[in-house]
Design a protein around this motif. Structure first.
Motif, PDB file in Angstrom:
ATOM      1  N   ARG A  65      46.918  40.353  69.890  1.00 60.29           N
ATOM      2  CA  ARG A  65      45.686  41.111  69.611  1.00 60.29           C
ATOM      3  C   ARG A  65      44.754  40.362  68.659  1.00 60.29           C
ATOM      4  O   ARG A  65      43.566  40.645  68.628  1.00 60.29           O
ATOM      5  CB  ARG A  65      46.045  42.496  69.070  1.00 60.29           C
ATOM      6  N   THR A  66      45.298  39.427  67.902  1.00 62.48           N
ATOM      7  CA  THR A  66      44.410  38.604  67.059  1.00 62.48           C
ATOM      8  C   THR A  66      43.497  37.773  67.938  1.00 62.48           C
ATOM      9  O   THR A  66      42.306  37.621  67.672  1.00 62.48           O
ATOM     10  CB  THR A  66      45.248  37.671  66.153  1.00 62.48           C
ATOM     11  N   THR A 115      38.634  28.985  71.182  1.00 64.87           N
ATOM     12  CA  THR A 115      38.346  28.129  72.336  1.00 64.87           C
ATOM     13  C   THR A 115      37.430  26.975  71.937  1.00 64.87           C
ATOM     14  O   THR A 115      37.654  25.827  72.332  1.00 64.87           O
ATOM     15  CB  THR A 115      37.698  28.949  73.474  1.00 64.87           C
ATOM     16  N   ASN A 136      30.429  38.926  59.667  1.00 59.07           N
ATOM     17  CA  ASN A 136      31.295  39.148  60.814  1.00 59.07           C
ATOM     18  C   ASN A 136      32.148  37.898  61.100  1.00 59.07           C
ATOM     19  O   ASN A 136      33.370  37.984  61.272  1.00 59.07           O
ATOM     20  CB  ASN A 136      30.393  39.474  62.011  1.00 59.07           C
ATOM     21  N   LEU A 148      26.923  35.233  65.742  1.00 62.75           N
ATOM     22  CA  LEU A 148      27.428  36.366  64.955  1.00 62.75           C
ATOM     23  C   LEU A 148      26.724  36.405  63.598  1.00 62.75           C
ATOM     24  O   LEU A 148      26.062  35.447  63.207  1.00 62.75           O
ATOM     25  CB  LEU A 148      28.939  36.211  64.713  1.00 62.75           C
ATOM     26  N   SER A 180      34.773  37.327  58.438  1.00 63.15           N
ATOM     27  CA  SER A 180      35.909  38.230  58.603  1.00 63.15           C
ATOM     28  C   SER A 180      36.853  37.730  59.703  1.00 63.15           C
ATOM     29  O   SER A 180      38.082  37.744  59.550  1.00 63.15           O
ATOM     30  CB  SER A 180      35.362  39.619  58.941  1.00 63.15           C
ATOM     31  N   HIS A 181      36.268  37.261  60.811  1.00 59.26           N
ATOM     32  CA  HIS A 181      37.095  36.724  61.911  1.00 59.26           C
ATOM     33  C   HIS A 181      37.848  35.470  61.456  1.00 59.26           C
ATOM     34  O   HIS A 181      39.026  35.296  61.787  1.00 59.26           O
ATOM     35  CB  HIS A 181      36.212  36.369  63.109  1.00 59.26           C
ATOM     36  N   ARG A 217      36.708  33.257  71.472  1.00 61.88           N
ATOM     37  CA  ARG A 217      35.716  32.199  71.626  1.00 61.88           C
ATOM     38  C   ARG A 217      35.780  31.189  70.478  1.00 61.88           C
ATOM     39  O   ARG A 217      35.608  29.988  70.691  1.00 61.88           O
ATOM     40  CB  ARG A 217      34.317  32.819  71.737  1.00 61.88           C
ATOM     41  N   LYS A 258      40.865  36.327  59.381  1.00 60.51           N
ATOM     42  CA  LYS A 258      41.984  36.819  60.205  1.00 60.51           C
ATOM     43  C   LYS A 258      42.700  35.663  60.895  1.00 60.51           C
ATOM     44  O   LYS A 258      43.936  35.626  60.953  1.00 60.51           O
ATOM     45  CB  LYS A 258      41.475  37.819  61.234  1.00 60.51           C
ATOM     46  N   GLU A 305      40.614  39.683  70.717  1.00 62.95           N
ATOM     47  CA  GLU A 305      39.261  40.087  70.306  1.00 62.95           C
ATOM     48  C   GLU A 305      38.276  39.029  70.805  1.00 62.95           C
ATOM     49  O   GLU A 305      38.480  37.823  70.574  1.00 62.95           O
ATOM     50  CB  GLU A 305      39.227  40.211  68.776  1.00 62.95           C
ATOM     51  N   PRO A 306      37.201  39.424  71.545  1.00 62.81           N
ATOM     52  CA  PRO A 306      36.326  38.440  72.213  1.00 62.81           C
ATOM     53  C   PRO A 306      35.777  37.344  71.306  1.00 62.81           C
ATOM     54  O   PRO A 306      35.768  36.170  71.691  1.00 62.81           O
ATOM     55  CB  PRO A 306      35.183  39.295  72.776  1.00 62.81           C
ATOM     56  N   ALA A 307      35.312  37.712  70.113  1.00 62.47           N
ATOM     57  CA  ALA A 307      34.717  36.681  69.234  1.00 62.47           C
ATOM     58  C   ALA A 307      35.787  35.692  68.776  1.00 62.47           C
ATOM     59  O   ALA A 307      35.552  34.472  68.766  1.00 62.47           O
ATOM     60  CB  ALA A 307      34.057  37.330  68.030  1.00 62.47           C
ATOM     61  N   ARG A 308      36.954  36.207  68.416  1.00 62.11           N
ATOM     62  CA  ARG A 308      38.018  35.291  67.934  1.00 62.11           C
ATOM     63  C   ARG A 308      38.528  34.401  69.073  1.00 62.11           C
ATOM     64  O   ARG A 308      38.881  33.242  68.856  1.00 62.11           O
ATOM     65  CB  ARG A 308      39.158  36.099  67.304  1.00 62.11           C
TER      66      ARG A 308
END
Lengths: 99, 254
Positions: free
Chosen positions: A6-7, A18, A41, A37, A44-45, A15, A48, A10-13
Motif C-alpha cells: 500500500r505504500t 518509477t 504533499n 504536486l 509527505s510522500h 510515480r 513515507k 498510492e498513485p503519486a508514490r
C-alpha cells in the motif's frame, strides 16, 4: 489473494518510485516539476518512502548551498518489482462465473 | 513496436515514465553550455593577448609586448587553474543550478563507473593535444596547408568524440558535434568552398570546434524541453486532480 504494497500503491508514490528507477539521483525540485504536486504533499510522500526504506536521502553542500538528493534503494527497487508482479497476478485472475 | 505495444504504452505507463525521465536527464546540456562560455571567453582572451603580442613585436613596442606577454601568460594560467580546480567545478555547478532554477536536478549515468577517469581515456585526451600540436608544427613548416588543418584534426577528433560520447552515455544530441565536424572535414577535402581565407583562416578551426559544439548543446537543450513535457504528460495523467493528490492519510499506510 495477492496483497499489494500500500505504500507503493498510492498513485503519486508509485510515480515517484518509477521516476527514481529511471534515473540515478533527483532532487526535490525535479520531482515537483515532474509530478506537479504541492511541496507539502511531495514532502509527505518522500517521508513515507524514506521510512519504508524505499528511498535514500543524501544531504550535502555545494559550496554554501544545501542540496538534498533522492535515489531509490535496492529494497525500493525490489518492492516495486514485486508490486508489478502482484498486480499482474491480480490482473490474470478470472472473474467469478455467474451462476 | 506493435500496435498492441503502443496501446499498452499509454500515459501513466511506468515504461514511458522511465524512458522520458532518462531521456530528459541525458539531454540536460546547460552545464555544457556554461563550460562552453567559459572556454570561449578564455580562448578569446588568450587570442586577443596573442594578437597584441604579435602586433607589439612587429611594431617594436617593447612596453606593449611585455604587457601582452604577461596578460597572455596570466590568461593561460587562469584557464588551466579554472579547468582543474574544485572551485571551477563548483562555480559551473552553481551557475547551472541557477539557470535550471525551479526545474531541479536529476542525473543518469547508466552503468558507467562513477570513479576516477580511466587511464586510457586520459591517454586519449593527451594524444589529442599532442596530435594537434604536431598538426600546428606541420602547418608552421609548410608540410600541411592551414586550410587542411581541420580535416587533419577531424581524423583524431571524430573518433575521440565518438568514444567519449559512448563512454559517457550522452544522448543522441552529442553526436551532432562529431558528425558535423567530420562532414566539414570531408567537404573541405572534396574542395567545396567553405573555407575562410586571408586573415580569417584561423576561423577554419575555431568555427567547427566551437560552432558545432554549440550546435550540439542547443539541440540537446531543445530536446530536453520536449522530453520534460512528455515526462510531465505521462507522469501527471492519472494522478487525482491531475496536479495534486490528496495529502496522504493514515489509511494508505501499510
Amino acid at each position: 489473494m495477492t496483497d499489494l504494497d500500500r505504500t507503493i500503491h498510492e498513485p503519486a508514490r508509485l510515480r515517484i518510485l518509477t521516476i527514481l528507477t529511471g534515473v540515478d539521483v533527483s532532487d526535490f525540485n525535479f520531482l515537483l516539476t515532474a509530478l506537479g504536486l504541492t511541496k507539502g504533499n511531495l514532502s509527505s510522500h518522500m517521508d513515507k518512502l524514506e521510512k519504508a526504506g524505499y528511498v535514500k536521502v543524501t544531504k550535502s553542500f555545494n559550496g554554501r548551498v544545501p542540496h538534498t538528493e533522492f535515489s531509490i534503494t535496492e529494497e525500493g527497487r525490489a518492492a516495486l518489482n514485486q508490486y508489478w508482479e502482484n498486480l499482474d497476478a491480480i490482473r490474470s485472475l478470472k472473474p467469478p462465473q455467474e451462476p | 513496436m506493435t500496435d498492441r505495444d503502443r496501446q499498452e504504452m499509454q500515459a501513466g505507463d511506468p515504461r514511458l515514465i522511465v524512458q522520458w525521465a532518462r531521456r530528459y536527464a541525458k539531454s540536460r546540456t546547460i552545464s555544457f553550455l556554461v563550460q562552453w562560455v567559459f572556454i570561449v571567453a578564455m580562448v578569446v582572451c588568450i587570442g586577443i593577448a596573442a594578437s597584441l603580442t604579435n602586433m607589439a613585436y612587429k611594431g617594436g613596442n617593447m612596453v606593449l609586448f611585455t604587457i601582452s606577454v604577461v596578460a597572455m601568460s596570466l590568461a593561460i594560467l587562469a584557464f588551466t587553474w579554472f579547468s582543474m580546480s574544485r572551485w571551477g567545478g563548483e562555480l559551473i555547478w552553481q551557475i547551472t543550478q541557477w539557470l535550471y532554477g525551479e526545474e531541479g536536478y536529476v542525473a543518469y549515468l547508466g552503468d558507467r563507473d562513477n570513479g576516477p577517469t580511466p587511464w586510457w581515456l586520459t591517454a586519449l585526451g593527451g594524444g589529442l593535444v599532442v596530435y594537434h600540436l604536431a598538426g600546428a608544427l606541420l602547418v608552421s613548416f609548410n608540410y600541411l596547408q592551414l586550410k587542411y588543418m581541420q580535416p587533419f584534426s577531424a581524423a583524431y577528433m571524430v573518433p575521440f568524440l565518438a568514444i567519449m560520447i559512448v563512454y559517457q552515455q550522452l544522448g543522441f544530441w552529442a553526436w551532432v558535434w562529431p558528425v558535423l565536424y567530420a562532414l566539414h572535414g570531408a567537404l573541405l577535402v572534396a574542395g567545396v568552398p567553405i573555407a575562410f581565407t586571408g586573415q580569417w583562416q584561423l576561423l577554419n578551426m575555431v568555427v567547427p570546434v566551437f560552432g558545432y559544439g554549440l550546435a550540439a548543446i542547443v539541440v540537446g537543450h531543445i530536446y530536453s524541453r520536449f522530453a520534460l513535457k512528455q515526462l510531465q504528460r505521462v507522469t501527471r495523467s492519472g494522478l487525482p486532480g491531475e496536479t495534486e493528490t490528496p495529502p496522504p492519510s493514515e489509511d494508505d499506510t501499510p
